[in-house]
Design an enzyme around this catalytic site. Structure first.
Site, PDB file in Angstrom:
ATOM      1  CG  ASP A   1      -2.112   0.894   1.096  1.00  0.00           C
ATOM      2  OD1 ASP A   1      -2.401   1.328  -0.032  1.00  0.00           O
ATOM      3  OD2 ASP A   1      -2.765   1.180   2.114  1.00  0.00           O
TER       4      ASP A   1
ATOM      5  CD  GLU B   1      -0.127   5.378  -4.306  1.00  0.00           C
ATOM      6  OE1 GLU B   1       0.063   5.609  -3.099  1.00  0.00           O
ATOM      7  OE2 GLU B   1      -0.508   4.282  -4.724  1.00  0.00           O
TER       8      GLU B   1
ATOM      9  CG  ASP C   1      -8.153   3.806  -0.433  1.00  0.00           C
ATOM     10  OD1 ASP C   1      -8.117   2.578  -0.218  1.00  0.00           O
ATOM     11  OD2 ASP C   1      -7.273   4.578  -0.032  1.00  0.00           O
TER      12      ASP C   1
END
Ligand SMILES: *[C@@H]1O[C@H](CO)[C@@H](O)[C@H](O)[C@H]1NC(C)=O
Ligand SMILES: *[C@@H]1O[C@H](CO)[C@@H](O)[C@H](O)[C@H]1NC(C)=O
Ligand SMILES: *[C@@H]1O[C@H](CO)[C@@H](O)[C@H](O)[C@H]1NC(C)=O
Length: 978
Positions: free
Chosen positions: A487, A490, A654
């Protein structure tokens, strides 16, 4: 230290625009531990006006000179030439590069490379222009003197331009004619003509319709934003597929036709090609009627054209170039349950127990960051997630044939140097091996993520991959997990710049926004239509909702100053490049680590930002290969790049518990199919906000037909496991029963994806390429070639509108999965299909032969069930299908079995190729749909089958044969005649 119960993570990256908006209320977490909450201002920076929205922006085409080609040389695989500026430098958004090299390579018969890069590059600045092949696959020449259907041509009239033409049809598939090439150190622009109404797909990752329309700008800058339509989100895949539909006249001339949903039947054909732009820099790709324009803030032009001329051929060629999808373990196709907020091993065990009690299959239980001690990777929270109880729980879980997957975050906590009780050896080991990103001055780059001030692995350093591998091995020795969920990659950071530098004595700091459950963040919305279907729940929620703002609040950054920068000769402005891309976060260093963060070899994050998430997936693949030698690593990652599918699957990120999020899951999945990440699914029943019974019911059924099938929920939202509502229990069981029967089919599809680059989830347009009315269809889809799913995507619906491709043209037969009869409709347009709550319309395409197994609570048990063969005859009474089996876990299985199943002339032939894999399960029955008549003289391997074992239903046109008394895949072949 004691963690205040309210101190929890916000969504694994719910749009920071959203969380920042709520950040001004003091946090409840500062009560006893005096934890320091970062002020909201740490994540604020002067804004930028995206160039595409800036009325003052100068269009490079109006002032830049373009280039002139010279010195053209033929090579074995193509040609090379020099390009020199055709006039005075414009230096509009950077410094013009005077001299460029053009290289054309015919790399394979169906792949052409057009590369343009500066003539003079030194080792010191190589990565400003080129992605190292070690970072992301670089396609190379594979054959020489080949014959290609693609042709490169160029001219200098008035400045350098090129075209790529399909020789066989003379179609120009890419043309920069009349558009100037601009090549500056911080700005590269080129542009091609497109048909006025193009059919273009891909350019992921986006939340957008499947077919990309006009006036759409695709921005690439990996962002911690998962649910916002039409902005840059997690992944960067600058690849598109373009399909052109034609009508053909008798003399062989073809005419381009514009696709639309209501066009009349006709004799159409289509051709598809693909274009991959291997540039990882921040960029805007502008799609406008008649053209596509690429504007990148760095890198080179490195284009790969894939000839097709069909989508499957384009996809295979593209995936062979960037990386074929990873083969997944068989168990990963079971059902996965996750939520943020599972507080202990005991709670996990209870959830698993509940699934069993309600008879709902469950394969894998997941944890979000709750398992971690103060949100630090690789350390279990002794409260609830102690090492020893975990080992005992996982032993029981594994004995039951189930699995456990924890989350791993991308950032690594930096311990407080003034607090000896804050030691964190994971950081020390990484720091000792030089594994973390630095500031330009050589100090550690320190941002902020869940645990507080953190560092970030540097995948270009020599130390990082061995360190990450070592940490995974150590952690697995303590907690034997089965896969990794990656997770925040980015890579996300909650502050601008190295905000922790000089402030480590405040660690662990609280993020600069309120977390769910904290006072200013208590209100969760319900899906649309909720008040109609759930009067009681709605009433109790309504007062809270009344005081809440919109479900999609916009960012309210307090800093309204705007920066426009101009080129700075000799030195790049990496934090505020002169060309401002349309980044959802505004400036490049908001909610992400800064572009000037520096890698071990001097490369800046400016170059690597969109590749970081790919880096951690490769590193995790290496790590899990060490943890589980010879087993296929199971990884689900958030940020991806072209080729990431070779290492990992992906979840949609999400999303929200609302109907639009469910609708968008289909185009997002089709996009990921095209981009080589077939192991895809979204947070079923929705992540952010509360779900409700109806949405969860429909969604549990829809996701049962996605390869990756996981229910996941945010902290403090109402529980949404499948057993929470009676109707969802029934709906989940009925859809899962189909999924389990189809598991061998799904596994075989993955084998073809992994070995040949086939897709798993498929768009109607791909399977029916000569029907332009399907060019935009994204509310229904196919699983492989044979299964058509037409889900309900709206609240309060009792039916759904769907199309049955090829049916009215007499080319296809579709059978209702549930009642086994062929669908009959009078029009090619939408048909209303009965679909009460709990029913998902599923159809089998005529011509399919499907080996099925049976439902069980786990895939392990399902693999020990009898086989049924389902034959759905096509209009000629024919069909085919196949099967691939192995141990379901090994990277290189030493035993395999394949079977080909063919139906022709009232005879089913099963031909089995034994590669050492033994499946002893019996053949229970063979069912044939679409059979007009039978004389009841059914023969198995030439011997008459006893009448009692043959059932023919003349009305339903089905034949069921049983009593075989043999294992399905034991011999070399068997036949059934009727
Ligand atoms: C560009 O081409 C020239 C001449 O062929 C060659 O010497 C030079 O190395 C090339 N530049 C790069 C960066 O490959
Ligand atoms: C970097 O590359 C450019 C070509 O774009 C070249 O002109 C320049 O000299 C190089 N700079 C360094 C420091 O090597
Ligand atoms: C695209 O934008 C142009 C100019 O703003 C406008 O004229 C055109 O109608 C738009 N096209 C679509 C399909 O929205």
């Amino acid at each position: 230290m004691c963690i205040p119960p309210t101190w929890r993570r916000v969504l694994s990256g719910l749009s920071l625009a959203w969380v920042v908006a709520q950040a001004h209320t003091p946090s409840a977490s500062t009560t006893s531990s005096a934890q320091y909450t970062l002020p909201a201002s740490v994540n604020e920076a002067p804004g930028v006006i995206p160039n595409i929205k800036d009325p003052q922006a100068v269009n490079a085409q109006t002032i830049c000179p373009g280039y002139i080609a010279s010195n053209v040389q033929k090579t074995n695989s193509g040609l090379t030439a020099s390009l020199t500026l055709a006039g005075e430098a414009c230096n509009l958004y950077g410094t013009d590069v005077e001299s460029l090299n053009l290289t054309i390579e015919y790399q394979t018969t169906d792949r052409l490379n057009v590369a343009i890069a500066p003539t003079y590059i030194s080792a010191a600045n190589e990565t400003q222009y080129f992605i190292p092949p070690s970072v992301a696959a670089k396609p190379e020449v594979e054959e020489s003197n080949l014959v290609s259907d693609l042709e490169f041509s160029w001219s200098n009239d008035p400045s350098f331009a090129f075209e790529v033409t399909r020789k066989s049809t003379e179609d120009v598939i890419f043309s920069t004619k009349g558009r100037k090439l601009v090549f500056e150190n911080q700005f590269v622009e080129f542009s091609s003509a497109l048909p006025e109404e193009y059919n273009l797909y891909g350019l992921g990752e986006s939340i957008h319709a499947f077919r990309l329309g006009n006036n759409y700008t695709k921005t690439y800058y990996a962002a911690d934003d998962g649910a916002t339509v039409d902005v840059n989100i997690y992944g960067t895949h600058p690849f598109y597929l373009e399909t052109r539909y034609f009508t053909e006249s008798d003399d062989g001339n073809h005419t381009l036709v514009t696709a639309n949903e209501t066009m009349p039947d006709g004799n159409y054909t289509s051709q598809s090609h693909g274009v991959y732009s291997r540039n990882a820099h921040g960029q805007d790709i502008l799609l406008q009627a008649g053209g596509i324009t690429y504007r990148a803030i760095g890198g080179s032009i490195d284009l790969y054209f894939f000839a097709g001329p069909t989508q499957p051929k384009v996809t295979t060629s593209y995936l062979k170039a960037v990386g074929l999808p990873a083969m997944q373990q068989y168990w990963t196709f079971g059902f996965h349950q996750c939520r943020w907020g599972y507080k202990s091993w005991q709670e996990l065990e209870d959830v698993v127990g509940n699934y069993t009690q309600f008879g709902i299959p469950l394969e894998t239980i997941w944890t979000d960051i709750d398992w971690m001690l103060r949100y630090r990777d690789f350390e279990n929270n002794p409260i609830g997630f102690g090492d020893a109880p975990g080992q005992k729980f996982l032993q029981r879980l594994h004995d039951g044939g189930r699995h456990y997957v924890p989350i791993f975050d991308s950032a690594i906590y930096v311990p407080n140097p003034t607090d000896s009780s804050d030691a964190y050896p994971v950081f020390e080991r990484g720091n000792d091996t030089g594994s973390f990103l630095k500031n330009p001055d050589g100090s550690l780059y320190i941002g902020d993520v869940w645990p507080g001030f953190t560092v970030f692995p540097d995948w270009l350093s020599d130390g990082a991959v061995p360190w990450w591998t070592d940490e995974m091995v150590r952690y697995h020795n303590i907690t034997p997990f089965d896969g990794a969920w990656i997770d925040m990659s980015e890579i996300s950071s909650f502050c601008v710049g190295s905000c922790g530098s000089g402030h480590l004595d405040q660690n662990p700091v609280h993020p600069p926004f309120a977390l769910p459950g904290e006072p200013s963040n208590l209100v969760l919305n319900y899906p649309e239509g909720f008040n109609k279907t759930n009067a009681t729940e709605a009433a109790s929620a309504s007062s809270a909702l009344a005081s809440s703002s919109s479900a999609y609040p916009a960012s309210t950054s307090t800093d309204t100053s705007i920066i426009r920068t101009t080129p700075t000769p000799g030195i790049r402005n990496v934090n505020y490049p002169p060309y401002a891309i349309n980044n959802v976060q505004g400036a490049l260093d908001v909610s992400a680590i800064s572009p000037n963060a520096t890698h071990a070899d001097g490369t800046l994050e400016y170059e690597m930002h969109n590749l970081w998430g790919h880096g951690i997936l490769k590193a995790t693949y290496t790590a899990l290969s060490a943890v589980f030698p010879d087993l296929r690593p199971f990884i689900i990652g958030r940020s991806t790049f072209s080729g990431s599918g070779a290492f990992a699957g992906h979840w949609g990120g999400d999303n929200w518990s609302n109907w639009p999020s469910m609708i968008f899951s289909i185009p997002q999945a089709l996009e990921m199919s095209l981009l080589g990440i077939p192991m895809f699914g979204v947070d079923t029943c929705g992540f952010a906000d509360n779900t409700d019974m109806e949405l969860c019911n429909r969604w549990m059924q829809l996701s049962a037909f996605f390869p990756f099938y996981r229910n996941h929920n945010t902290l403090s939202a109402i529980s949404q496991e499948a057993y929470r509502w009676d109707s969802v229990i029934d709906a989940s069981k009925s859809a899962m029963a189909i999924r389990f029967q189809l598991l061998p089919y799904l596994y075989t599809l993955f084998y073809h994806a992994h070995t040949k680059g086939h897709t798993v989830m498929r768009a109607l347009a791909w399977e029916f390429p000569n029907d332009p009315s399907l060019a935009s269809a994204d509310r229904q889809f196919l699983l492989g070639p044979s299964i058509l799913v037409i889900p309900v995507l709206e609240p309060s619906a009792k039916s759904v509108e769907g199309v049955f491709p090829g049916l009215t043209q007499g080319q296809e037969t579709w059978y209702d999965w549930y009642n086994h009869t062929a669908v009959s409709v009078s029009s090619r347009a939408n048909t209303t299909i009965d679909a009460p709550l709990g029913h998902i319309p599923v159809y089998v395409r005529g011509g399919s032969v499907l080996p099925l197994q049976q439902r069980a609570l786990t895939t392990r048990d399902a693999r020990n069930t009898p086989w049924d063969i389902l034959v759905a005859l096509d209009k000629n009474g024919d069909g085919d299908g196949d099967l691939y089996l192995d141990d379901g876990i090994s990277v290189q299985p030493n035993a395999t079995l394949t079977a080909n199943l063919t139906v022709h002339n009232r005879r089913l032939d099963a031909v089995i190729n034994h590669g050492g894999w033994v499946d002893g399960n019996v053949l229970r029955n063979v069912t044939i749909w679409g059979i007009e008549n039978t004389d009841n003289k059914v023969k198995f391997n030439g011997h008459h089958v006893h009448q009692g074992n043959v059932q023919f239903d003349k009305i339903k046109k089905t034949l069921v044969v049983s009593g075989f008394n043999t294992s399905a895949w034991a011999g070399d072949r068997w036949t059934l005649e009727w």
